[in-house]
Design an enzyme around this catalytic site. Structure first.
Site, PDB file in Angstrom:
ATOM      1  N   GLU A  70       0.818  -1.209   0.000  1.00  0.00           N
ATOM      2  CA  GLU A  70       0.000   0.000   0.000  1.00  0.00           C
ATOM      3  C   GLU A  70       0.859   1.270   0.000  1.00  0.00           C
ATOM      4  O   GLU A  70       0.612   2.207  -0.739  1.00  0.00           O
ATOM      5  CB  GLU A  70      -0.885  -0.025   1.258  1.00  0.00           C
ATOM      6  CG  GLU A  70      -1.662   1.250   1.515  1.00  0.00           C
ATOM      7  CD  GLU A  70      -3.046   1.213   0.912  1.00  0.00           C
ATOM      8  OE1 GLU A  70      -3.692   0.178   1.081  1.00  0.00           O
ATOM      9  OE2 GLU A  70      -3.448   2.203   0.271  1.00  0.00           O
ATOM     10  N   ASP A  71       1.893   1.304   0.822  1.00  0.00           N
ATOM     11  CA  ASP A  71       2.587   2.560   1.118  1.00  0.00           C
ATOM     12  C   ASP A  71       3.984   2.691   0.546  1.00  0.00           C
ATOM     13  O   ASP A  71       4.628   3.720   0.720  1.00  0.00           O
ATOM     14  CB  ASP A  71       2.712   2.744   2.659  1.00  0.00           C
ATOM     15  CG  ASP A  71       1.347   2.860   3.319  1.00  0.00           C
ATOM     16  OD1 ASP A  71       0.372   3.148   2.609  1.00  0.00           O
ATOM     17  OD2 ASP A  71       1.270   2.644   4.540  1.00  0.00           O
TER      18      ASP A  71
END
Ligand code: MN
Length: 481
Positions: A70-71
């Site tokens: 995700e990051d």
């Protein structure tokens, strides 16, 4: 390494976790949490929770890596290469759940999202375990977010994640999530009630000490050893719900205190109950035997509410250490015990009392559009237990009818149902069942479903079976909800 691992881990397990920790630390290098701390604090905390729950090394590695896709620039394919397909799949599952917006009610998107949650859950429960651990840490650090995000996450936790923990039998986590979320969902009520409850607890402490002493000595005198006797008020959010439901103030509600008596064996539980009833008169409708009939989430215990010392009405829960562990840890306890039993084999099996989770996957293919409404309804409403005349137990949503029961027993019985004996009396197929009813379905080969049946079922399983039968007969049930 910064995570304390379960002792049962093999050297390969330890090395997998170490590699995952290093990988995650590098991937998140330079990133910060809203609190200003290095980002890696968060995956470490999530991994520690998963380790404390006794899960396997793959789950722990995935917990460390859960935010990398995700990051950061990391991809699922990259993780698969580095850590194998299973760890990558778990991270992928958690990532997809992270994109779920549970708050946009009524839109197709939120349905689609909830569908993803349910499907992920039915494929591998460990995705949900990581997500719950993630939510636990996010709630613990909620104060660093802005007010809008705080309230949104708090409400979502109360609506989705606390019931989910409950359905997985994770009583302690459910209470933790509820209290942490309540603090932000209704800050003023929370502050007021914590003050009241701590004053109440202070007053109750002397009474609890006396009662513990009394119970321990009376049981010992009758030859029942106690592992522990503890008393405390229920957790804040459950007190809040109780007060809201009854409209009473804190000193007017009697069952805020629960005394927990832990005894070595199951037979001791019943013996202890009998002994305590010699001294304390029970409120007769409040004796519950969840040992012979466990709750659908696996919870086992004896409950009785009695007029205890000074005539104070007090709930007493009696259980063994293992029942206690399972009541607090639920699914996690099952994985833990299974893991010990299976010795190193991957604990992927779903405990018997949680098999409803596996049924979700089957529903998915059948129902499509209605799927989410129905399943989420089944998942988050209260359940009742219905028995066959032979004593087999079925777990149905509250408000279910003999027709729901018929389909739960077998599709063929449902499709040919024509009447029902409820506790020995003839009842309509659409009548309301009560908890613990004994139901026998009367069938006839020539009996068959009608459109009207859809008005008399509550469970998604019965609804979907009736609809698909109607469609097979060329009847379109579209207008019936
Ligand atoms: Mn996270």
């Amino acid at each position: 390494m910064r995570v304390n691992l379960p002792e049962s881990y093999s050297p390969e397990d330890v090395s997998l976790v170490m590699r995952a920790e290093e990988f995650a630390t590098n991937a998140h290098a330079g990133q910060k949490r809203k609190s200003g701390e290095p980002y890696i604090i968060h995956p470490l905390a999530v991994a520690q929770t998963v380790a404390d729950w006794g899960f396997d090394a793959q789950t722990l590695a995935a917990a460390l890596l859960h935010d990398t896709v995700e990051d950061t620039a990391v991809t699922v394919q990259g993780l698969a290469k580095e850590f194998g397909p299973k760890v990558a799949e778990l991270v992928d599952g958690v990532t997809k759940l992270g994109q779920v917006d549970f708050n946009s009610e009524g839109t197709n998107r939120s349905h689609e999202n909830l569908r993803k949650l349910l499907v992920a859950m039915s494929r591998d429960l460990r995705v949900i375990i990581i997500k719950l651990a993630d939510r636990k840490h996010n709630l613990a650090t909620l104060k660093y977010l802005n007010e809008e995000d705080r309230v949104r996450i708090a409400k979502e936790s109360l609506a989705i994640f606390a019931p989910l923990a409950d359905r997985l039998g994770m009583g302690r986590l459910k209470a933790e999530i509820e209290d942490a979320a309540f603090k932000y969902s209704e800050p003023e009520r929370y502050a007021e009630l914590s003050r009241e409850l701590s004053a109440y607890t202070k007053k109750a402490n002397r009474y609890i000490a006396k009662l513990r002493e009394f119970i321990t000595s009376k049981l010992a005198a009758s030859g029942v050893a106690t592992v522990s006797v503890e008393g405390r008020p229920k957790h804040l959010y459950s007190v809040y719900k109780k007060l809201t439901k009854t409209g009473k103030s804190i000193d007017k509600v009697y069952d805020l205190l629960a005394v927990r008596v832990i005894v070595p064996k199951e037979s001791d539980c019943y013996q202890a109950l009998g002994i305590l009833h010699q001294y304390f008169k029970p409120l007769i409708y409040r004796i519950k035997d969840y040992i012979s009939v466990p709750k659908p989430n696996g919870y086992r215990s004896l409950h009785t509410t009695v007029f205890a010392l000074e005539g104070r009405i007090t709930e007493i829960q009696i259980r063994t250490p293992q029942m206690h562990e399972e009541a607090e840890m639920g699914l996690a306890a099952h994985f833990f015990y299974d893991q010990q039993k299976l010795d190193k084999k991957q604990p992927q099996g779903v405990p018997k009392n949680l098999q409803w989770v596996g049924q979700l996957a089957k529903f998915e293919g059948e129902m499509k559009a209605d799927f989410v409404d129905m399943v989420s309804h089944d998942l988050f409403v209260d359940r009742i237990f219905i028995f066959t005349p032979k004593g087999d137990l079925f777990d149905l949503p509250e408000g279910s009818t003999p027709l729901d029961f018929a389909f739960a027993v077998h599709t063929d019985i449902g499709l040919h149902a024509m009447g029902a004996l409820v506790n020995g009396k003839m009842q309509a197929l659409g009548s309301h069942l009560e908890n613990r009813d004994v139901v026998q379905i009367i069938t006839r080969r020539s009996a068959k479903p009608t459109l009207d049946w859809l008005n008399h079922v509550k469970s998604s399983m019965a609804r979907s079976r009736i609809k698909s039968w109607l469609r097979s007969q060329g009847i379109e049930p579209a207008n019936h909800k």
